[in-house]
Design a protein around this motif. Structure first.
Motif, PDB file in Angstrom:
ATOM      1  N   GLU A 113      36.439  44.476 107.916  1.00 48.80           N
ATOM      2  CA  GLU A 113      37.849  44.849 108.073  1.00 48.80           C
ATOM      3  C   GLU A 113      38.132  46.199 107.422  1.00 48.80           C
ATOM      4  OE1 GLU A 113      42.253  42.886 107.150  1.00 48.80           O
ATOM      5  OE2 GLU A 113      40.501  42.309 105.959  1.00 48.80           O
ATOM      6  N   ASN A 114      37.509  46.465 106.292  1.00 54.84           N
ATOM      7  CA  ASN A 114      37.714  47.740 105.601  1.00 54.84           C
ATOM      8  C   ASN A 114      37.205  48.931 106.402  1.00 54.84           C
ATOM      9  OD1 ASN A 114      38.856  46.395 103.447  1.00 54.84           O
ATOM     10  ND2 ASN A 114      36.940  46.304 102.267  1.00 54.84           N
ATOM     11  N   GLN A 115      36.331  48.676 107.378  1.00 54.53           N
ATOM     12  CA  GLN A 115      35.831  49.759 108.225  1.00 54.53           C
ATOM     13  C   GLN A 115      36.762  50.030 109.403  1.00 54.53           C
ATOM     14  OE1 GLN A 115      33.229  51.199 106.764  1.00 54.53           O
ATOM     15  NE2 GLN A 115      33.416  49.473 105.331  1.00 54.53           N
ATOM     16  N   GLY A 116      37.813  49.236 109.529  1.00 55.97           N
ATOM     17  CA  GLY A 116      38.783  49.449 110.597  1.00 55.97           C
ATOM     18  C   GLY A 116      38.312  49.027 111.969  1.00 55.97           C
ATOM     19  N   VAL A 117      37.361  48.091 112.041  1.00 57.37           N
ATOM     20  CA  VAL A 117      36.797  47.655 113.315  1.00 57.37           C
ATOM     21  C   VAL A 117      37.306  46.253 113.637  1.00 57.37           C
ATOM     22  CG1 VAL A 117      34.675  47.206 114.602  1.00 57.37           C
ATOM     23  CG2 VAL A 117      34.729  49.021 112.874  1.00 57.37           C
ATOM     24  N   PRO A 118      37.843  46.032 114.837  1.00 57.66           N
ATOM     25  CA  PRO A 118      38.253  44.674 115.232  1.00 57.66           C
ATOM     26  C   PRO A 118      37.070  43.714 115.154  1.00 57.66           C
ATOM     27  CG  PRO A 118      38.999  46.309 116.832  1.00 57.66           C
ATOM     28  CD  PRO A 118      38.073  47.013 115.906  1.00 57.66           C
ATOM     29  N   ILE A 119      37.373  42.419 115.042  1.00 54.81           N
ATOM     30  CA  ILE A 119      36.319  41.434 114.785  1.00 54.81           C
ATOM     31  C   ILE A 119      36.449  40.263 115.755  1.00 54.81           C
ATOM     32  CG2 ILE A 119      35.266  39.924 113.054  1.00 54.81           C
ATOM     33  CD1 ILE A 119      36.633  41.611 110.895  1.00 54.81           C
ATOM     34  N   VAL A 120      35.295  39.846 116.305  1.00 52.77           N
ATOM     35  CA  VAL A 120      35.187  38.571 117.018  1.00 52.77           C
ATOM     36  C   VAL A 120      34.201  37.714 116.239  1.00 52.77           C
ATOM     37  CG1 VAL A 120      34.451  37.394 119.113  1.00 52.77           C
ATOM     38  CG2 VAL A 120      35.747  39.529 119.282  1.00 52.77           C
ATOM     39  N   VAL A 121      34.683  36.616 115.664  1.00 56.32           N
ATOM     40  CA  VAL A 121      33.841  35.704 114.899  1.00 56.32           C
ATOM     41  C   VAL A 121      33.479  34.524 115.785  1.00 56.32           C
ATOM     42  CG1 VAL A 121      33.598  34.371 112.773  1.00 56.32           C
ATOM     43  CG2 VAL A 121      35.120  36.351 112.825  1.00 56.32           C
ATOM     44  N   VAL A 122      32.206  34.187 115.831  1.00 60.44           N
ATOM     45  CA  VAL A 122      31.760  33.021 116.589  1.00 60.44           C
ATOM     46  C   VAL A 122      31.219  32.002 115.593  1.00 60.44           C
ATOM     47  CG1 VAL A 122      30.277  32.135 118.418  1.00 60.44           C
ATOM     48  CG2 VAL A 122      31.174  34.477 118.560  1.00 60.44           C
ATOM     49  N   ASN A 123      31.985  30.945 115.391  1.00 58.99           N
ATOM     50  CA  ASN A 123      31.556  29.848 114.526  1.00 58.99           C
ATOM     51  C   ASN A 123      30.671  28.918 115.349  1.00 58.99           C
ATOM     52  OD1 ASN A 123      31.212  27.714 112.786  1.00 58.99           O
ATOM     53  ND2 ASN A 123      33.370  27.145 112.686  1.00 58.99           N
ATOM     54  N   ASP A 124      29.364  29.014 115.116  1.00 61.72           N
ATOM     55  CA  ASP A 124      28.394  28.313 115.956  1.00 61.72           C
ATOM     56  C   ASP A 124      28.156  26.899 115.449  1.00 61.72           C
ATOM     57  OD1 ASP A 124      26.534  27.916 117.986  1.00 61.72           O
ATOM     58  OD2 ASP A 124      24.883  28.733 116.810  1.00 61.72           O
ATOM     59  N   GLY A 125      29.207  26.084 115.469  1.00 61.61           N
ATOM     60  CA  GLY A 125      29.076  24.678 115.100  1.00 61.61           C
ATOM     61  C   GLY A 125      28.745  24.454 113.644  1.00 61.61           C
ATOM     62  N   SER A 126      29.297  25.280 112.748  1.00 64.60           N
ATOM     63  CA  SER A 126      28.998  25.137 111.319  1.00 64.60           C
ATOM     64  C   SER A 126      29.460  23.776 110.801  1.00 64.60           C
ATOM     65  CB  SER A 126      29.688  26.247 110.521  1.00 64.60           C
ATOM     66  OG  SER A 126      29.218  27.514 110.900  1.00 64.60           O
TER      67      SER A 126
END
Length: 428
Positions: free
Chosen positions: A33-46
């Protein structure tokens, strides 16, 4: 206001697949987030506290757009990346920077890769960790080198680290090539298929840290994932041996400004040039492993009962496997006297042992002297079977011995690399 041309051609997003990394996940996401880049998080069945920590983190106002996609069950890293890439395309992004959430890679180095991708939006940008400072498990280093070699043989791309999880993927590339590899092997397969598709490959140095075994969270399955990797490389190598061309997404325009392509005889001379071989041996470990592979492959060919065609086969395999032809042809000359007859006799003895379950006796050998001259029946069959086994043994000994001797050859000093060290995709 309409988007600028740069924004239209290059809209990056960070894709972060995660599985049971609750201890490091939020720290990694905050640094992205500090790099200013949007994020897509994929929670792979944690099955740990990942879902709860993600929910708490995303419930607060964030400086960048954050999307969370969840797999109900663990499907492996390949599926998680593909899910993230698909969601990124739906959101209108053009490039996906992948980064693992185990804390080994530094999000602060993301701008280095993104800058290279911005300059060359068609390129697959791959981070590479410095092998000289590698302090991870020995099996990890061996696996990296074997994977580097497999990629070099299959497509000619000379990578220093084919397994680094920090990369920038053009989403058009991901959509345009078909990768069937599961779990961790996707990251290896996409490099080979990118090179086949005419995609430039750039390399950028990154740092990496390895936590103590009691802290490190690893999802690598030594037996299963190693078998998947071996099967993948076997499949890619089999395809590379086929003479028909690969489908191109992007044509290589590197020589477009220099006029026509060099004449065939100039290309042949460069391919055979021993100076190129010597320079590569002094420059990097991938070329040394390729040299050892070429020499050992030649010794395998020397054992095969195809006299008169060994040099032709050596040249064909060298071309298709992106090897320098000199070590392959040199190795194939092991079939010349005095070693050639010794190898033939050894092959017949070994083949007879395998087929008959016992060594041939002296009486049998004398009685079949005439058969040995004309190479009929059982003697020919024993030679065929034994030549493969003896050839594989010679190949293994040559490979290990050649690598040991090459360690005595000092490496050339290379200047520190800056932002994009272009991978030599499709050469060799």
């Amino acid at each position: 206001m309409s988007p600028t041309t740069d924004e239209t051609c290059f809209r990056p997003v960070a894709v972060t697949p995660t599985y049971n990394n609750a201890g490091t996940l939020i720290d990694v996401l905050s640094r992205i987030e500090n790099q200013g880049v949007p994020i897509v998080v994929v929670n792979d069945g944690s099955t740990d506290a990942t879902a709860e920590r993600l929910a708490a983190w995303t419930s607060e106002p964030r400086a960048v757009a954050v999307e969370v996609v969840t797999h109900p069950q663990n499907r492996g890293k390949s599926a998680a990346l593909q899910t993230g890439f698909a969601r990124a395309r739906e959101l209108g992004y053009t490039h996906a920077l992948s980064i693992d959430t185990d804390g080994q890679l530094d999000p602060e180095e993301m701008p280095d890769l993104l800058e290279v991708a911005r300059r060359e939006p068609r390129a697959l940008v791959v981070g590479y960790r410095d092998a000289s400072t590698h302090n991870g498990p020995a099996r990890s280093m061996l696996g990296r080198r074997m994977s580097n070699l497999g990629i070099r043989l299959a497509c000619g791309a000379k990578l220093e680290d084919s397994q680094c999880g920090m990369r920038v993927y053009p989403l058009a590339l991901v959509e345009g090539v078909s990768c069937r590899g599961q779990h961790f092997v996707f990251e290896t397969e996409i490099i080979t298929r990118a090179a086949w598709a005419g995609c430039p490959i750039e390399q950028v140095p990154v740092t990496s840290r390895y936590f103590p075994p009691n802290v490190r969270v690893s999802h690598f399955r030594p037996v299963m994932d190693t078998m998947l990797c071996l099967r993948l490389h076997a499949r890619l190598l089999a395809r590379s041996l086929m003479p028909w061309p690969h489908r191109q997404l992007w044509q290589d325009a590197s020589a477009a400004d220099d006029g026509e392509r060099p004449a065939w005889w100039r290309r042949a001379l460069r391919w055979l040039d021993p100076r190129r071989l010597w320079h590569e041996l002094r420059r990097d470990s991938v070329s040394r492993w390729s040299f050892a592979t070429g020499l050992s492959l030649g010794t395998l060919i020397a054992n095969l009962p195809i006299y008169g065609f060994q040099t032709l086969l050596s040249l064909y395999l060298a071309k298709r496997l992106h090897l320098h032809p000199l070590p392959v042809v040199t190795g194939s000359h092991l079939s010349m006297p005095p070693m050639g007859p010794v190898l033939v006799v050894a092959a017949i003895f070994v083949g007879h042992l395998l087929l008959e379950g016992r060594w041939p006796t002296g009486i049998e050998i004398e009685g079949r002297a005439s058969e040995l001259v004309s190479l009929p029946g059982r003697v020919l069959l024993a030679w065929l079977v034994g030549s493969v086994l003896v050839g594989v043994a010679c190949m293994a000994v040559t490979f290990v011995g050649c690598l040991a001797l090459l360690r005595l050859l000092p490496m050339e000093e290379r200047p520190a690399k800056g932002g994009g060290d272009g991978g030599e995709a499709g050469v060799g």
